[in-house]
Design a protein around this motif. Structure first.
Motif, short mmCIF file in Angstrom:
data_model
loop_
_atom_site.label_atom_id
_atom_site.label_comp_id
_atom_site.label_asym_id
_atom_site.label_seq_id
_atom_site.Cartn_x
_atom_site.Cartn_y
_atom_site.Cartn_z
N ASP A 191 0.81 -1.21 0.00
CA ASP A 191 0.00 0.00 0.00
C ASP A 191 0.85 1.27 0.00
N CYS A 192 2.16 1.10 -0.05
CA CYS A 192 3.12 2.21 -0.12
C CYS A 192 3.09 3.11 1.12
N GLN A 193 2.51 2.64 2.21
CA GLN A 193 2.44 3.44 3.44
C GLN A 193 3.68 3.29 4.31
N THR A 194 4.39 2.18 4.15
CA THR A 194 5.54 1.89 5.01
C THR A 194 6.72 1.43 4.15
N ILE A 195 7.90 1.90 4.51
CA ILE A 195 9.14 1.45 3.85
C ILE A 195 10.07 0.91 4.93
N VAL A 196 10.52 -0.32 4.74
CA VAL A 196 11.49 -0.91 5.67
C VAL A 196 12.88 -0.75 5.05
N VAL A 197 13.85 -0.36 5.89
CA VAL A 197 15.20 -0.06 5.43
C VAL A 197 16.20 -0.96 6.16
N ALA A 198 17.06 -1.63 5.41
CA ALA A 198 18.16 -2.39 6.00
C ALA A 198 19.38 -1.47 6.07
N PRO B 274 29.84 1.29 12.67
CA PRO B 274 28.55 1.82 13.14
C PRO B 274 27.59 0.70 13.52
N GLU B 275 26.56 1.07 14.25
CA GLU B 275 25.53 0.10 14.61
C GLU B 275 24.66 -0.23 13.40
N GLY B 276 24.49 -1.53 13.16
CA GLY B 276 23.50 -1.94 12.17
C GLY B 276 22.11 -1.70 12.70
N ALA B 277 21.15 -1.50 11.80
CA ALA B 277 19.79 -1.16 12.26
C ALA B 277 18.76 -1.52 11.20
N GLU C 220 3.37 11.37 -0.33
CA GLU C 220 3.35 12.83 -0.41
C GLU C 220 3.18 13.47 0.96
N SER C 221 2.76 12.68 1.95
CA SER C 221 2.46 13.23 3.27
C SER C 221 3.70 13.29 4.15
N ASP C 222 3.55 13.84 5.35
CA ASP C 222 4.62 13.85 6.32
C ASP C 222 4.96 12.41 6.70
N PHE C 223 6.18 12.20 7.19
CA PHE C 223 6.62 10.86 7.52
C PHE C 223 7.15 10.82 8.95
N ARG C 224 7.20 9.61 9.47
CA ARG C 224 7.83 9.36 10.77
C ARG C 224 8.85 8.24 10.57
N TYR C 225 10.07 8.47 11.06
CA TYR C 225 11.13 7.48 10.89
C TYR C 225 11.50 6.89 12.25
N THR C 226 11.51 5.56 12.32
CA THR C 226 11.90 4.84 13.53
C THR C 226 13.10 3.95 13.22
N ARG C 227 14.12 4.05 14.06
CA ARG C 227 15.33 3.26 13.88
C ARG C 227 15.41 2.22 14.99
N LEU C 228 15.46 0.94 14.59
CA LEU C 228 15.53 -0.16 15.55
C LEU C 228 16.96 -0.72 15.58
N ASP C 229 17.60 -0.68 16.75
CA ASP C 229 18.95 -1.21 16.85
C ASP C 229 18.93 -2.61 17.47
N PHE C 230 20.10 -3.20 17.60
CA PHE C 230 20.24 -4.57 18.10
C PHE C 230 20.90 -4.61 19.48
N VAL D 251 26.57 -6.39 13.65
CA VAL D 251 25.43 -6.81 12.84
C VAL D 251 25.33 -5.94 11.58
N GLU D 252 25.08 -6.59 10.43
CA GLU D 252 24.97 -5.86 9.16
C GLU D 252 23.72 -6.30 8.40
N PRO D 253 22.57 -5.67 8.66
CA PRO D 253 21.33 -6.00 7.92
C PRO D 253 21.49 -5.72 6.43
N GLU D 254 20.97 -6.61 5.61
CA GLU D 254 21.24 -6.47 4.19
C GLU D 254 20.02 -6.66 3.29
N PHE D 255 19.28 -7.75 3.42
CA PHE D 255 18.19 -8.04 2.48
C PHE D 255 16.89 -8.23 3.25
#
Length: 490
Positions: free
Chosen positions: A68-75, A90-93, A106-116, A146-150
């Motif tokens: 639905d294009c509402q959420t983007i997950v980033v490695a 650096p810390e992987g996340a 097109e709207s405002d966004f909120r970014y959350t970073r999850l560490d290990f 830790v190195e998140p990749e895929f």
């Protein structure tokens, strides 16, 4: 129209709805990698309009949007580097970008970073079950190693599974509640039960069993559903950490050749060598001596009780309920290449002046064919799996019907038409493609520009994008795939 962006390296490209999503490694300020969101290219204005620049962390390697294009997950892979004054790991996340409900990119966004960080106190348990904590020097923490990749999603897109390649594990992430739920170690492959070529100095294809454990170290991963049950496919490329060229890392390199190691006389390695006729010769260069293995795992005192090689030289399937392995291609990838394209067996594809066939067997000591790319398509009742093989550039095709423990090999395709020419000559005549096929995307007949099923392939080394027509599938998906044929467009 060209859009030039200085001091960055593009690591991925995704398209969702009306927007283009591009993660970028910030070469000037490594800690502040970013994801840029653009509007779809305007053909009238010839513009690619920027909507957002979202800072996500050090080296965002892959992104994946929900449908639905509402959420983007980033490695956020966060590879080690030197910042000009000292070594930094650096810390992987895992990053999660959320846009406003029902409003999209097109709207405002909120970014959350999850560490290990929560795993820093019990990484020993993960390692005991087959995960890895590689770089422990400089008081490094597991969360930095830790190195998140895929990334791949569960069927309902509530869970993201993220490959931690060098750590030989998969992270399970709750996208809704924004929490890393678990790290699942992948364990090891016992090469006494399969065969592989371990030497680049025997001048031959020499497939046989060896007393080695393989670390899967998967690159691409993909969730599939067979009979209402979910499984994880892993392309077991193999990788390692070599910081010897990074100032401040103390010359760290986790790889050594078997010939340089002191193998314990009481080890299972030595016992295997005695039983199989290799006493005193196992570490010769034409046998196991040239193989690159970890100098960290398997060591007791100054001797090695077990050898751990990089990569699984194939694909594995894991049950996403139990996280147990249920299938592995074993020796099949190397055996199929040896049978159908022997002059490309464990060949390299990186040096333009090399004759293709002259590089044959040159990667046998170092991860072999390197199965790297992965795509899966549901075609009728059949799941078709495409494996991108980096060295030097092949695609293997398998099919799954109702039993994930019984895959059928279908075909092996290559974009390298000749082996008696140099790579440079093949480039100059524009007759080569898909050298190192890293990203594969299936295009169904419904979405295809010519109404036929296609496979979109990026060749990382060749710098090519290829459209391959998949033969053997009707537009309604009623026929089982037979083979990949020539590119669909000239």
């Amino acid at each position: 129209m060209k859009t030039r962006i200085n001091d960055v390296e593009l690591t991925d490209v995704e398209f969702c709805g009306e927007h283009l999503l591009v993660p970028m490694d910030n070469l000037k300020d490594k800690e502040n990698g970013m994801v840029k969101v653009y509007r779809r290219y305007d053909t009238g204005k010839q513009t690619l309009d920027l909507v957002h620049t979202i800072t996500v962390g050090s080296l965002p390697d892959m992104i994946l949007p929900t449908s639905d294009c509402q959420t983007i997950v980033v490695a956020v892979e966060a590879e080690a580097y030197n910042n000009g004054t000292h070594f930094v790991d650096p810390e992987g996340a895992i990053g999660i970008i959320n846009f406003q409900p029902l409003q999209g990119a097109e709207s405002d966004f909120r970014y959350t970073r999850l560490d290990f960080k929560k795993y820093n106190t019990h990484w020993q348990d993960l390692v005991s079950r087959g995960a890895r904590f590689v770089y422990r020097e400089n008081n490094n923490s597991f969360s930095n190693d830790v190195e998140p990749e895929f990334i791949t999603f569960s069927r309902d897109e509530k869970i993201a599974y993220v490959g931690l390649q060098e750590n030989n594990a998969i992270a399970e992430v709750d996208i809704i509640n924004e929490e890393i739920l678990a790290i699942h170690p992948l364990g090891y492959k016992n090469w006494t039960q399969f065969k592989f070529d371990a030497s680049d100095k025997d001048h031959a294809i020499n497939m046989q069993s060896w007393p080695v454990m393989g670390m899967y170290l998967c690159d691409s991963i993909k969730r599939i559903t067979v009979g209402e049950k979910s499984y994880l496919l892993t392309a077991n490329e193999g990788d390692l950490k070599d910081y010897s060229a990074i100032p401040g890392a103390g010359g760290f390199n986790e790889a050594s050749r078997v010939s340089s190691l002191n193998i314990a006389d009481s080890s299972d390695i030595a016992k295997w060598a005695s039983l199989n006729g290799f006493s005193g010769t196992l570490q010769n260069k034409q046998n196991l001596g040239r193989l690159q293995v970890s100098n960290l795992e398997g060591k007791v005192g100054d001797e090695y009780e077990t050898l751990y090689a990089f990569g699984g030289r194939g694909m594995s399937i894991f049950d996403l309920t139990t996280h147990d392995i249920v299938y592995d291609t074993g020796s099949d990838v190397e055996e199929q290449i040896a049978k159908q394209h022997p002059m490309m067996f464990n060949a390299d594809g990186k040096k333009n002046n090399d004759v293709v066939s002259s590089t044959m067997d040159s990667r046998s000591d170092n991860k072999g064919p390197e199965v790297e790319g992965l795509e899966a398509a549901q075609i009728g009742d059949t799941t078709v799996v495409f494996l991108g093989i980096e060295r030097p550039g092949l695609i293997a095709v398998y099919t799954i019907t109702d039993d994930v423990t019984n895959l059928k090999f279908e075909s092996l395709w290559t974009g390298i038409p000749r082996t008696d020419a140099t790579f440079s000559d093949l480039y100059n005549t524009r007759s080569i493609s898909a050298v190192d096929p890293e990203d594969l995307r299936y295009i169904s007949p419904v979405d295809s520009p010519n109404g036929k099923p296609l496979l979109l392939v990026t060749g990382t080394v060749s710098g090519t994008v290829s459209l391959l027509e998949i033969r053997g599938i009707n537009s309604d998906g009623s026929r089982v795939l037979q083979h990949i044929d020539k590119p669909a467009f000239g």
